[in-house]
Design an enzyme around this catalytic site. Structure first.
Site, PDB file in Angstrom:
ATOM      1  N   ASN A  47      -4.041  -8.841  -1.871  1.00 44.63           N
ATOM      2  CA  ASN A  47      -4.407  -7.434  -1.720  1.00 44.63           C
ATOM      3  C   ASN A  47      -3.725  -6.866  -0.478  1.00 44.63           C
ATOM      4  O   ASN A  47      -3.596  -7.541   0.551  1.00 44.63           O
ATOM      5  CB  ASN A  47      -5.926  -7.225  -1.688  1.00 44.63           C
ATOM      6  N   GLU A  49      -4.056  -3.554   1.725  1.00 39.27           N
ATOM      7  CA  GLU A  49      -4.867  -2.352   1.966  1.00 39.27           C
ATOM      8  C   GLU A  49      -4.074  -1.294   2.703  1.00 39.27           C
ATOM      9  O   GLU A  49      -2.953  -1.530   3.174  1.00 39.27           O
ATOM     10  CB  GLU A  49      -6.140  -2.745   2.746  1.00 39.27           C
ATOM     11  N   CYS A  58      -4.653  -4.316  -5.319  1.00 43.11           N
ATOM     12  CA  CYS A  58      -5.381  -5.585  -5.468  1.00 43.11           C
ATOM     13  C   CYS A  58      -4.410  -6.755  -5.642  1.00 43.11           C
ATOM     14  O   CYS A  58      -3.258  -6.584  -6.069  1.00 43.11           O
ATOM     15  CB  CYS A  58      -6.282  -5.537  -6.689  1.00 43.11           C
ATOM     16  N   GLU A  60      -4.504  -9.239  -7.848  1.00 48.57           N
ATOM     17  CA  GLU A  60      -4.139  -9.526  -9.244  1.00 48.57           C
ATOM     18  C   GLU A  60      -2.993  -8.629  -9.685  1.00 48.57           C
ATOM     19  O   GLU A  60      -2.037  -9.075 -10.339  1.00 48.57           O
ATOM     20  CB  GLU A  60      -5.337  -9.302 -10.173  1.00 48.57           C
ATOM     21  N   CYS A  89     -11.714  -6.587 -10.291  1.00 45.61           N
ATOM     22  CA  CYS A  89     -12.205  -5.221 -10.503  1.00 45.61           C
ATOM     23  C   CYS A  89     -11.783  -4.722 -11.883  1.00 45.61           C
ATOM     24  O   CYS A  89     -10.936  -5.332 -12.560  1.00 45.61           O
ATOM     25  CB  CYS A  89     -11.688  -4.296  -9.411  1.00 45.61           C
ATOM     26  N   CYS A  92      -7.991  -4.121 -12.416  1.00 49.21           N
ATOM     27  CA  CYS A  92      -7.212  -5.355 -12.604  1.00 49.21           C
ATOM     28  C   CYS A  92      -7.455  -5.932 -13.986  1.00 49.21           C
ATOM     29  O   CYS A  92      -6.528  -6.459 -14.618  1.00 49.21           O
ATOM     30  CB  CYS A  92      -7.547  -6.364 -11.514  1.00 49.21           C
TER      31      CYS A  92
END
Ligand code: THU
Length: 135
Positions: A47, A49, A58, A60, A89, A92
């Site tokens: 991830n 940010e 993310c 994935e 999530c 993803c």
């Protein structure tokens, strides 16, 4: 498909290791992902940010983008590493579903313990797919 013990371990180690590279200064929730292609290659992602929070990517999806950028579009499995074995999530799940509902999703904790294994189909029932655009 059935993952060999050896491949499962390789994926687990890759996800656990790459998680250390996560850029998560805001949530402090580091995520690593290791994606296995049908050609036997492993692509990883973390991830990433951003101060503009919604611009976060993310782990994935980082791994999927990395694999697709390398010319791979068929995936067998993804291992997701978090501190607590958290689930992917919704975004993803949707991105994984684009490439197949049979992809295995394995969740591990920070020590590399396998906590869950499900398919994308399990995680996203009734997934919206490209066929829905044509029907
Ligand atoms: N995150 C992922 O990397 N993958 C998921 O499927 C769930 C959430 C990240 C995004 C953000 O950097 C942090 O975890 C907290 O939401």
């Amino acid at each position: 498909m059935t993952l060999s013990d050896n491949m499962r371990q390789q994926l687990i180690q890759a996800a656990k290791q790459v998680r250390k590279r996560a850029y998560a200064p805001y949530s402090n929730y580091q995520v690593g992902a290791a994606l296995l292609t049908s050609t036997g290659k492993i692509f990883t992602g973390v991830n990433v940010e951003n101060a503009a929070y919604p611009d976060t990517i993310c782990a994935e999806r980082s791994a999927v983008v990395c694999a697709v950028s390398a010319g791979e579009q068929k995936f067998e499995a993804i291992v997701v590493a978090t501190q607590n074995g958290g689930y992917p999530c919704g975004s993803c799940r949707q991105v994984l579903a684009e490439f197949g509902l049979d992809i295995e999703v394995l969740l591990i904790d920070g020590e590399g313990n396998l906590l869950q294994q499900n398919t994308v189909r399990d995680l996203l029932p009734g997934a919206f797919q490209n066929k829905d655009l044509k029907d």
